[in-house]
Each structure stands twice: as C-alpha cells, then as structure tokens.
Design a protein around this motif. Structure first.
Motif, mmCIF file in Angstrom:
data_model
loop_
_atom_site.group_PDB
_atom_site.id
_atom_site.type_symbol
_atom_site.label_atom_id
_atom_site.label_comp_id
_atom_site.label_asym_id
_atom_site.label_seq_id
_atom_site.Cartn_x
_atom_site.Cartn_y
_atom_site.Cartn_z
ATOM 1 N N TYR A 93 0.825 -1.206 0.000
ATOM 2 C CA TYR A 93 0.000 0.000 0.000
ATOM 3 C C TYR A 93 0.862 1.260 0.000
ATOM 4 C CZ TYR A 93 -4.474 -2.366 0.507
ATOM 5 O OH TYR A 93 -5.605 -3.119 0.274
ATOM 6 N N ALA A 94 2.007 1.200 0.681
ATOM 7 C CA ALA A 94 2.921 2.348 0.659
ATOM 8 C C ALA A 94 3.412 2.627 -0.753
ATOM 9 C CB ALA A 94 4.111 2.091 1.589
ATOM 10 N N VAL A 95 3.702 1.561 -1.504
ATOM 11 C CA VAL A 95 4.152 1.730 -2.888
ATOM 12 C C VAL A 95 3.005 2.202 -3.772
ATOM 13 C CG1 VAL A 95 4.971 0.489 -4.929
ATOM 14 C CG2 VAL A 95 6.040 0.073 -2.710
ATOM 15 N N MET A 96 1.833 1.587 -3.619
ATOM 16 C CA MET A 96 0.713 1.901 -4.500
ATOM 17 C C MET A 96 0.163 3.301 -4.275
ATOM 18 S SD MET A 96 -1.407 -1.716 -4.754
ATOM 19 C CE MET A 96 -1.844 -1.732 -3.018
ATOM 20 N N ILE A 97 0.264 3.790 -3.048
ATOM 21 C CA ILE A 97 -0.225 5.135 -2.741
ATOM 22 C C ILE A 97 0.918 6.135 -2.713
ATOM 23 C CG2 ILE A 97 -1.373 6.554 -0.990
ATOM 24 C CD1 ILE A 97 -2.998 4.075 -0.210
ATOM 25 N N GLY A 98 2.009 5.777 -2.055
ATOM 26 C CA GLY A 98 3.144 6.690 -1.963
ATOM 27 C C GLY A 98 3.867 6.906 -3.282
ATOM 28 N N GLY A 99 3.921 5.863 -4.130
ATOM 29 C CA GLY A 99 4.587 6.021 -5.428
ATOM 30 C C GLY A 99 3.946 7.110 -6.276
ATOM 31 N N PRO A 100 2.634 7.020 -6.529
ATOM 32 C CA PRO A 100 1.983 8.098 -7.288
ATOM 33 C C PRO A 100 2.055 9.460 -6.603
ATOM 34 C CG PRO A 100 0.612 6.130 -7.279
ATOM 35 C CD PRO A 100 1.731 5.879 -6.323
ATOM 36 N N LEU A 101 1.949 9.486 -5.268
ATOM 37 C CA LEU A 101 2.004 10.771 -4.568
ATOM 38 C C LEU A 101 3.372 11.429 -4.712
ATOM 39 C CD1 LEU A 101 0.018 10.097 -1.264
ATOM 40 C CD2 LEU A 101 -0.681 11.523 -3.204
ATOM 41 N N THR A 102 4.447 10.651 -4.582
ATOM 42 C CA THR A 102 5.785 11.234 -4.745
ATOM 43 C C THR A 102 6.030 11.627 -6.196
ATOM 44 O OG1 THR A 102 6.706 8.986 -4.930
ATOM 45 C CG2 THR A 102 6.781 10.050 -2.762
ATOM 46 N N GLY A 103 5.502 10.844 -7.137
ATOM 47 C CA GLY A 103 5.613 11.242 -8.539
ATOM 48 C C GLY A 103 4.874 12.532 -8.817
ATOM 49 N N TRP A 104 3.707 12.658 -8.228
ATOM 50 C CA TRP A 104 2.913 13.893 -8.345
ATOM 51 C C TRP A 104 3.689 15.068 -7.754
ATOM 52 C CZ3 TRP A 104 -2.672 14.323 -5.866
ATOM 53 C CH2 TRP A 104 -3.296 15.482 -6.343
ATOM 54 N N ALA A 105 4.377 14.824 -6.628
ATOM 55 C CA ALA A 105 5.188 15.880 -6.009
ATOM 56 C C ALA A 105 6.368 16.267 -6.899
ATOM 57 C CB ALA A 105 5.686 15.409 -4.640
ATOM 58 N N VAL A 106 6.982 15.290 -7.562
ATOM 59 C CA VAL A 106 8.103 15.585 -8.467
ATOM 60 C C VAL A 106 7.638 16.490 -9.603
ATOM 61 C CG1 VAL A 106 9.673 14.584 -10.175
ATOM 62 C CG2 VAL A 106 9.422 13.500 -7.941
ATOM 63 N N VAL A 107 6.506 16.141 -10.212
ATOM 64 C CA VAL A 107 5.964 16.944 -11.312
ATOM 65 C C VAL A 107 5.618 18.350 -10.825
ATOM 66 C CG1 VAL A 107 4.027 17.153 -12.911
ATOM 67 C CG2 VAL A 107 5.107 14.938 -12.555
ATOM 68 N N SER A 108 5.116 18.454 -9.604
ATOM 69 C CA SER A 108 4.653 19.743 -9.077
ATOM 70 C C SER A 108 5.792 20.662 -8.657
ATOM 71 C CB SER A 108 3.724 19.507 -7.876
ATOM 72 O OG SER A 108 2.612 18.713 -8.232
ATOM 73 N N THR A 109 6.964 20.099 -8.364
ATOM 74 C CA THR A 109 8.082 20.909 -7.889
ATOM 75 C C THR A 109 9.200 21.038 -8.915
ATOM 76 O OG1 THR A 109 9.054 18.938 -6.844
ATOM 77 C CG2 THR A 109 7.656 20.337 -5.476
#
Length: 421
Positions: A93-109
């Motif tokens: 669940y950490a990968v499935m939720i955290g992976g997209p969230l960190t990717g979203w953060a990379v795109v946003s920053t």
C-alpha cells in the motif's frame, strides 16, 4: 470470526488483479522513459506514466476502503510469518499510494512544470509544494519504485509457500470456479504481459492538443538557405502567402535608388535546433524590421529588427512555455531581442553579408548574416541564414547547459518581403 468469508469479495479480486497489471506495466514503462529518443514519443510516454500513476493511486484508495468495508478472510498465519505478511501488505500500500504521490510531487516541484492531462482528457493540478521538495520527492519516488519488484518477489514466495501447504490460502484471491493451477498460471501470465507491454508500447498520441510532434527541421550544421516558415504579427499570414518574385531586369535594378522599405505580410523568421537527436523548428509570430537600402550604395544600408520573444512557437505548447521561461528566453524580464546592422557587403550576384549586433537575454554579441536580395521595382525579397551560440547568450541554463541533448549551435533563417515606402 464465524462470519468471515473464505475468499475475498469479487470487487477486491478485480482491483487486486487490475492493480497488479497496472503496477507491472508502470514499472516497466518507468524504466525506459529517459531512453525514448523521439521527443514527442517521450512526452506522450511521460503523460501516460503520470496518467497510469494517478489511476493506481485512485484504485488503491478504493481497494484500501474495501479492506475495511467488505468482510475479508481471516489472517492466514500468526507469529513471525503473520507479521511478515502484514508488513509486506503494508509496504504494498505504501508503494501503490506513496509512489503516485511522490511522482505527483516531483511533477509539481520540477523547474519546468509540464501540465498533466490524464489520458489526454482530464487536466490534473499541481500540488502547492515548495521547489525545495523536488530532490526528496525524487529520492522517495525512486526508493518506492525499486521496492516494488522486491515486494512482488516476497508475495510470490508466500503464494508458493501456501501452495505447497495446500491450505487454500493461495486461492483466496480468485473465484471458486477457477482451478488453482489456472489461477497461478493466469496471474503470472498477466504480470508478464503487462511488463512486456510497458517495455515495448509506444504511447498513443492522446495529447495531440498539448504536444504536436515537431516537424522536420533543416540541419543547423548544413547552413541551408531555406527559411523556417513562421507566422507574422499580421492575422492569418498563411492566407497572404506572397507570390514568387520574378527575376529583376537590369533597368529595374538600376532604378532602385536609396530608399526606406516596409516589411510585408508573409515575412518569416525562425530558428532550428534539436533535442535528443530530434529536429525542432522554431518560429516567432511577432517581429518587425526597419530597412534602409540602396543597391548602388550597400555600404550605407541599415537594418533594425525587433523580435518579441514571447511569440516563440515550436509546435509543442509545453516546450513553448519552457522557451519563454527564465531558463531560456527569459521573456518576462527580457521581452525583446534586437538585431542592428549598418553597411552591407556584396558577396556575389544578389548576395550580401551584414555584420551587426544581436542583443538577446540582456547579452549583445556580433552576428553576421548572409542573404540574397532581389529588388523588382518597388518590391524586394530577402532570404538568409545565420548560426549563433545559444550558450553565449545564456539560453539554456541549469540542467539545459549541457550540449549532449541540445546542441550549442542554433540556426536562424529569415525571409523578408518588403515594399518601398
């Protein structure tokens, strides 16, 4: 608990296998993103990667909700093995939720903020995060990505263990009508096919309205005299394409006395470069030139051109925004580029050179133009080229300074149609 089912709910089963396929596809696609040579294909692949990532995030949240809403089978093991199983599922669940969230953060920053449009349909916003979080987000995203294959290996090992015990645990995530061997074979086949698809798929151009594939551009090194077509400031310039100018007679050429000339619709200014080996045509939609020229006295000629940098177009909306930004043209602080030259030199029949100065991005440097000029009565047509160093003008800062992706040399080409004032 007596009311706990033997198998998971069908909705949980469907989400389990859907997420498994999406994760395998996403991991394989992510491994090859930077190796995609064609710029437009790479852009589409990144957009697909982001779209699938958000899909994984949303489906994972639904799956997590079902875990607490719908009854599920009891824990298979206790003790150390049970703890390992719970830890593995928690990390999934950490990968499935955290992976997209960190990717979203990379795109946003990221320094260059490319928009996300899910499957070319739904715009997805950036997170309101500080640029200082870029590197931590990239590190976390990388760690979570590489954690995925390790978790899959552990999960498959657990399935194999329960298969060996024949305790029915390995079959809890498939319908009762599916044979155990068929379930294992089908699951492995699904993962393999998804990974292969992520490895070989050319992302569809669902983002055509955002990123058009760049047109073929003339080589900068070739120094070809062909101009890069562009729009002028006049509305609908493509509808006013000038007719070919006939070759002048000697009497017409002699009649062209010292005069000022006014630029006409159909005049064109462009630049050509490449990115990762893919040719790119650029152009400016808003520019003007004031010209004073007498063919009998070219040494007294003068030209002054002003180019509105925010009008840059390259066939890719995101790339155009990047070009206007501080790493490239810096159009917000230096909106206008200027070229000024006094005195032309003959270089052959109807051919001239002009040594002038180009001021771009707050930097002024010498620039020599080579061009042809044909005058017929009160009409004139000039076409020419020049090469310049983008780094000499500070074009392409920070990560764009390297020349392995974008060459230092940039080709400039122009066509000016003018009439005597």
């Amino acid at each position: 608990m007596p009311d706990q089912p033997v198998r998971y709910h069908r909705a949980a089963m469907a989400l389990h296998w859907l997420l498994a396929a999406l994760l395998a596809f996403q991991f394989a696609l992510g491994l090859r993103l930077e190796s995609i040579a064609v710029l437009s294909d790479r852009f589409n692949a990144y957009q697909l990667h982001k779209s699938v990532g958000i899909m994984i995030l949303l489906f994972s949240l639904v799956r997590l909700a079902l875990r607490y809403i719908v009854p599920r089978p009891p824990a298979a093991d206790g003790g150390a093995k049970g703890l390992a199983a719970r830890l593995t599922h928690g990390l999934f669940y950490a990968v499935m939720i955290g992976g997209p969230l960190t990717g979203w953060a990379v795109v946003s920053t990221a320094k260059i903020k490319l928009p996300t449009v899910l499957f070319g349909i739904v715009p997805w916003p950036h997170l309101p995060l500080s640029a200082a979080l870029l590197e931590p987000a990239e590190l976390a995203h990388t760690i979570l990505a590489w954690l995925l294959p390790a978790l899959i290996a552990l999960h498959l090992a657990g399935v194999a263990w329960h298969w060996r015990l024949k305790d029915g645990v390995a079959q809890r995530m498939v319908p009762a009508t599916v044979a155990p061997f068929g379930a294992v074979l089908g699951g492995l086949t699904l993962l393999a096919l998804a990974a292969v698809l992520g490895t070989v798929l050319t992302a569809p151009n669902w983002w055509r309205g955002i990123s058009a594939p760049p047109a073929a551009a003339p080589s900068v090194a070739a120094g070809a005299d062909q101009p890069v077509p562009i729009d002028t400031a006049t509305p609908e310039p493509q509808a006013t394409e000038p007719e070919p100018t006939p070759e002048p007679t000697s009497s017409e050429t002699a009649a062209a006395l010292s005069s000022d000339w006014q630029m006409q619709p159909g005049s064109r200014l462009g630049f050509s470069t490449s990115y990762a080996g893919t040719a790119i045509n650029g152009s400016f939609g808003n520019w003007r030139a004031d010209i004073h020229f007498d063919p009998a006295n070219p040494g007294q000629a003068r030209i002054s051109a002003a180019i509105m940098l925010a009008s840059a177009r390259s066939g890719d909306a995101e790339r155009d925004e990047t070009l206007k930004g501080p790493s490239f043209f810096n159009a917000a602080n230096q909106p206008t580029a200027r070229f000024v030259a006094s005195g032309f030199q003959r270089a052959g029949k109807d051919r001239y050179t002009a040594a002038g100065s180009l001021t771009l991005n707050g930097v002024s440097r010498p620039l020599r133009l080579t061009f042809t000029l044909v005058i017929t009565g009160d009409k004139a047509r000039a076409s020419g080229t020049a090469n310049l160093s983008r780094l000499a003008y500070g074009i392409g800062r920070d990560e764009w300074e390297a020349t392995d992706q974008i060459p230092d040399a940039v080709g400039v080409s122009f066509t000016i149609n003018a009439v005597r004032k």
